[in-house]
Design a protein around this motif. Structure first.
Motif, PDB file in Angstrom:
ATOM      1  N   UNK A 208      31.913  36.191  -8.055  1.00 45.68           N
ATOM      2  CA  UNK A 208      32.752  36.911  -9.016  1.00 45.68           C
ATOM      3  C   UNK A 208      32.107  38.240  -9.408  1.00 45.68           C
ATOM      4  N   UNK A 209      30.825  38.208  -9.769  1.00 44.59           N
ATOM      5  CA  UNK A 209      30.144  39.428 -10.209  1.00 44.59           C
ATOM      6  C   UNK A 209      30.096  40.445  -9.074  1.00 44.59           C
ATOM      7  N   UNK A 210      29.890  39.995  -7.860  1.00 44.10           N
ATOM      8  CA  UNK A 210      29.876  40.909  -6.714  1.00 44.10           C
ATOM      9  C   UNK A 210      31.222  41.612  -6.580  1.00 44.10           C
ATOM     10  N   UNK A 211      32.315  40.864  -6.807  1.00 40.09           N
ATOM     11  CA  UNK A 211      33.647  41.473  -6.749  1.00 40.09           C
ATOM     12  C   UNK A 211      33.845  42.500  -7.861  1.00 40.09           C
ATOM     13  N   UNK A 212      33.289  42.223  -9.042  1.00 41.99           N
ATOM     14  CA  UNK A 212      33.355  43.206 -10.129  1.00 41.99           C
ATOM     15  C   UNK A 212      32.620  44.478  -9.728  1.00 41.99           C
ATOM     16  N   UNK A 213      31.420  44.321  -9.220  1.00 43.10           N
ATOM     17  CA  UNK A 213      30.598  45.483  -8.898  1.00 43.10           C
ATOM     18  C   UNK A 213      31.162  46.302  -7.745  1.00 43.10           C
ATOM     19  N   UNK A 214      31.932  45.681  -6.871  1.00 43.55           N
ATOM     20  CA  UNK A 214      32.601  46.440  -5.804  1.00 43.55           C
ATOM     21  C   UNK A 214      33.540  47.484  -6.380  1.00 43.55           C
ATOM     22  N   UNK A 215      34.038  47.222  -7.606  1.00 43.81           N
ATOM     23  CA  UNK A 215      35.002  48.136  -8.221  1.00 43.81           C
ATOM     24  C   UNK A 215      34.350  49.220  -9.083  1.00 43.81           C
ATOM     25  N   UNK A 216      33.020  49.213  -9.147  1.00 44.02           N
ATOM     26  CA  UNK A 216      32.353  50.236  -9.962  1.00 44.02           C
ATOM     27  C   UNK A 216      32.406  51.574  -9.230  1.00 44.02           C
ATOM     28  N   UNK A 217      33.059  52.526  -9.877  1.00 45.85           N
ATOM     29  CA  UNK A 217      33.207  53.867  -9.313  1.00 45.85           C
ATOM     30  C   UNK A 217      31.979  54.715  -9.597  1.00 45.85           C
ATOM     31  N   UNK A 218      31.433  54.580 -10.812  1.00 47.75           N
ATOM     32  CA  UNK A 218      30.288  55.397 -11.230  1.00 47.75           C
ATOM     33  C   UNK A 218      29.321  54.540 -12.036  1.00 47.75           C
ATOM     34  N   UNK A 219      28.042  54.612 -11.682  1.00 42.95           N
ATOM     35  CA  UNK A 219      26.957  54.099 -12.511  1.00 42.95           C
ATOM     36  C   UNK A 219      26.291  55.304 -13.164  1.00 42.95           C
ATOM     37  N   UNK A 220      26.405  55.404 -14.486  1.00 40.65           N
ATOM     38  CA  UNK A 220      25.837  56.553 -15.170  1.00 40.65           C
ATOM     39  C   UNK A 220      24.426  56.252 -15.678  1.00 40.65           C
ATOM     40  N   UNK A 221      23.724  57.308 -16.062  1.00 42.86           N
ATOM     41  CA  UNK A 221      22.317  57.185 -16.458  1.00 42.86           C
ATOM     42  C   UNK A 221      22.137  56.629 -17.860  1.00 42.86           C
ATOM     43  N   UNK A 222      23.209  56.557 -18.637  1.00 46.43           N
ATOM     44  CA  UNK A 222      23.138  56.032 -19.994  1.00 46.43           C
ATOM     45  C   UNK A 222      24.529  55.740 -20.519  1.00 46.43           C
ATOM     46  N   UNK A 223      24.582  55.049 -21.673  1.00 47.96           N
ATOM     47  CA  UNK A 223      25.878  54.680 -22.236  1.00 47.96           C
ATOM     48  C   UNK A 223      26.720  55.873 -22.637  1.00 47.96           C
ATOM     49  N   UNK A 224      26.102  56.885 -23.255  1.00 50.33           N
ATOM     50  CA  UNK A 224      26.879  58.054 -23.669  1.00 50.33           C
ATOM     51  C   UNK A 224      27.352  58.853 -22.460  1.00 50.33           C
ATOM     52  N   UNK A 225      26.513  58.935 -21.425  1.00 48.27           N
ATOM     53  CA  UNK A 225      26.932  59.628 -20.209  1.00 48.27           C
ATOM     54  C   UNK A 225      28.119  58.916 -19.562  1.00 48.27           C
ATOM     55  N   UNK A 226      28.118  57.589 -19.619  1.00 50.19           N
ATOM     56  CA  UNK A 226      29.238  56.825 -19.066  1.00 50.19           C
ATOM     57  C   UNK A 226      30.516  57.101 -19.851  1.00 50.19           C
ATOM     58  N   UNK A 227      30.407  57.188 -21.178  1.00 48.90           N
ATOM     59  CA  UNK A 227      31.570  57.500 -22.002  1.00 48.90           C
ATOM     60  C   UNK A 227      32.121  58.887 -21.670  1.00 48.90           C
ATOM     61  N   UNK A 228      31.232  59.855 -21.533  1.00 46.84           N
ATOM     62  CA  UNK A 228      31.651  61.214 -21.183  1.00 46.84           C
ATOM     63  C   UNK A 228      32.376  61.235 -19.842  1.00 46.84           C
ATOM     64  N   UNK A 229      31.837  60.521 -18.872  1.00 48.86           N
ATOM     65  CA  UNK A 229      32.463  60.464 -17.551  1.00 48.86           C
ATOM     66  C   UNK A 229      33.864  59.880 -17.639  1.00 48.86           C
ATOM     67  N   UNK A 230      34.008  58.812 -18.415  1.00 47.40           N
ATOM     68  CA  UNK A 230      35.304  58.133 -18.502  1.00 47.40           C
ATOM     69  C   UNK A 230      36.308  58.917 -19.334  1.00 47.40           C
ATOM     70  N   UNK A 231      35.883  59.364 -20.517  1.00 48.59           N
ATOM     71  CA  UNK A 231      36.833  59.980 -21.446  1.00 48.59           C
ATOM     72  C   UNK A 231      37.065  61.455 -21.138  1.00 48.59           C
ATOM     73  N   UNK A 232      36.005  62.212 -20.965  1.00 45.55           N
ATOM     74  CA  UNK A 232      36.160  63.659 -20.837  1.00 45.55           C
ATOM     75  C   UNK A 232      36.394  64.105 -19.395  1.00 45.55           C
ATOM     76  N   UNK A 233      35.781  63.403 -18.447  1.00 47.94           N
ATOM     77  CA  UNK A 233      36.008  63.767 -17.048  1.00 47.94           C
ATOM     78  C   UNK A 233      37.186  63.011 -16.437  1.00 47.94           C
ATOM     79  N   UNK A 234      37.666  61.991 -17.129  1.00 50.61           N
ATOM     80  CA  UNK A 234      38.861  61.270 -16.692  1.00 50.61           C
ATOM     81  C   UNK A 234      38.659  60.402 -15.468  1.00 50.61           C
ATOM     82  N   UNK A 235      37.449  59.948 -15.232  1.00 52.70           N
ATOM     83  CA  UNK A 235      37.158  59.118 -14.053  1.00 52.70           C
ATOM     84  C   UNK A 235      37.238  57.653 -14.433  1.00 52.70           C
ATOM     85  N   UNK A 236      37.889  56.849 -13.601  1.00 54.35           N
ATOM     86  CA  UNK A 236      37.929  55.408 -13.780  1.00 54.35           C
ATOM     87  C   UNK A 236      39.094  54.909 -14.604  1.00 54.35           C
ATOM     88  N   UNK A 237      39.304  53.573 -14.508  1.00 53.53           N
ATOM     89  CA  UNK A 237      40.379  52.898 -15.247  1.00 53.53           C
ATOM     90  C   UNK A 237      39.853  52.124 -16.436  1.00 53.53           C
TER      91      UNK A 237
END
Length: 363
Positions: A208-237
């Motif tokens: 199950x976890x392997x299937x989840x990780x197959x769907x990871x588009x971006x691994x960011x360097x930190x939690x705030x960077x991940x938020x910026x990528x998702x919200x401000x850059x519009x990447x991911x669902x």
């Protein structure tokens, strides 16, 4: 007066400070590393002000809490110690990177992390006392959080629980579990869900976890960077992140663009704090550092945590904020996976479970 600047030892940080009271005529100031002979005191002359400077090295998504907390503490400390001027500097980044920076010589007075292993690293290096958990209430954890999902407005991909993260076409953004506490809690949250869903069947959980990780588009360097990528850059669902970080995005810079989804079962993240005793003893700031961390359990600080969607450890404050912090069934990673040494070795060491399952993850 409170001012905000940036920059500390080539790291981007937030600095909160208050202007020092003017020194008595004839006195010269001294830094923590330079001492001068005291000037003789004239009878009737007020004592010279004591200038104290603290550095709090913390994880990245805690910046908003400490931005509000530091002025509260400074006001409190000044009331208790009117002849002292105290400045609090902040350094933020991925939790484990921050711990390594302290271990490698960054002169932190206090460490406020989001994972017990980061404080344990400093303990192993001899920088933090072995009984650090007993120095403060709640095993030195002033507040907690949990992992939730941030999705696009109206949830077009129908993400309702952990199982939906394996759907075809779902793109996930998360912090990198190899270097950040945010990412580790996200990964362990998925793994813990799998163990519950599949009656502790490790093989099915890993699949199950392997299937989840197959769907990871971006691994960011930190939690705030991940938020910026998702919200401000519009990447991911879907962004898999801490509850407080998701709420900040939903109510602030992502307002009207994103929604929060609470899984039925998730992981409890704990944010431990400790005095970096070797530094404070050298600087003479141990008492001030303890006061700084003690005040985290005060009612104003606990309410500030709740206002920023962190779950206060003081139950009375948590209970009166149930409207913004809904009940959710959670599990402690140590209860499910063992000590942090076990967790780090089994899951996040080179060649560990994460590396085995996340074939496309950055190394």
């Amino acid at each position: 007066m409170t001012s905000y600047t940036a920059g500390y030892k080539n790291k981007t940080i937030s600095v909160l400070s208050i202007a020092g009271v003017a020194l008595t005529l004839g006195m010269t100031g001294c830094s923590n590393s330079e001492k001068t002979e005291p000037t003789a005191k004239v009878e009737g002359e007020p004592a010279a002000a004591e200038n104290i400077e603290l550095l709090n090295v913390s994880y990245d998504v805690a910046r908003d809490f400490y931005k509000g907390y530091n002025p509260l503490f400074i006001e409190h400390y000044k009331a208790e110690n009117p002849n002292s001027n105290i400045t609090v500097n902040q350094s933020h980044g991925g939790s484990s990177k921050q711990a390594l920076s302290v271990a490698n010589g960054l002169q932190a007075d206090v460490a406020t992390m989001n994972q017990g292993s980061d404080i344990e690293l400093l303990e192993q290096k001899g920088l933090v006392e072995a009984d650090w958990e007993s120095k403060f209430p709640d095993n030195a954890v002033p507040f907690t959080s949990t992992i939730v999902f941030l999705v696009r407005k109206d949830n077009p991909k129908g993400i309702k629980d952990w199982a939906d993260l394996t759907k075809d076409g779902v793109e996930i953004v998360m912090a990198n579990p190899k270097v950040t506490g945010n990412g580790r809690y996200a990964f362990l949250g998925a793994y813990g869900y799998g163990l519950k869903a599949f009656n502790k069947d490790e093989a099915k959980t890993k699949s199950y976890v392997k299937d989840v990780l197959k769907n990871v588009k971006v691994y960011e360097s930190g939690g705030r960077a991940a938020t910026t990528t998702f919200v401000q850059r519009g990447i991911g669902d879907v962004l898999v992140t801490f509850e407080n970080e998701a709420n900040l995005a939903a109510t602030d810079f992502g307002a009207g663009k994103v929604d929060i989804v609470y899984p039925k079962y998730s992981i409890k993240s704990e944010s431990p704090v400790a005095i970096v005793k070797t530094v404070t003893d050298k600087k003479g700031t141990t008492a001030a550092a303890k006061a700084y961390l003690d005040y985290l359990w005060s009612e104003p600080a606990q309410q500030l945590a709740a206002d920023l969607y962190l779950r206060p450890s003081v139950k009375s404050v948590l209970d009166k904020n149930g409207d913004k912090l809904p009940p959710i069934e959670t599990f402690r990673p140590n209860d499910t996976f063992g000590s942090w040494d076990d967790i780090m070795g089994n899951f996040f060491s080179d060649g560990g479970v994460f590396d085995q399952l996340a074939v496309n993850a950055p190394k």
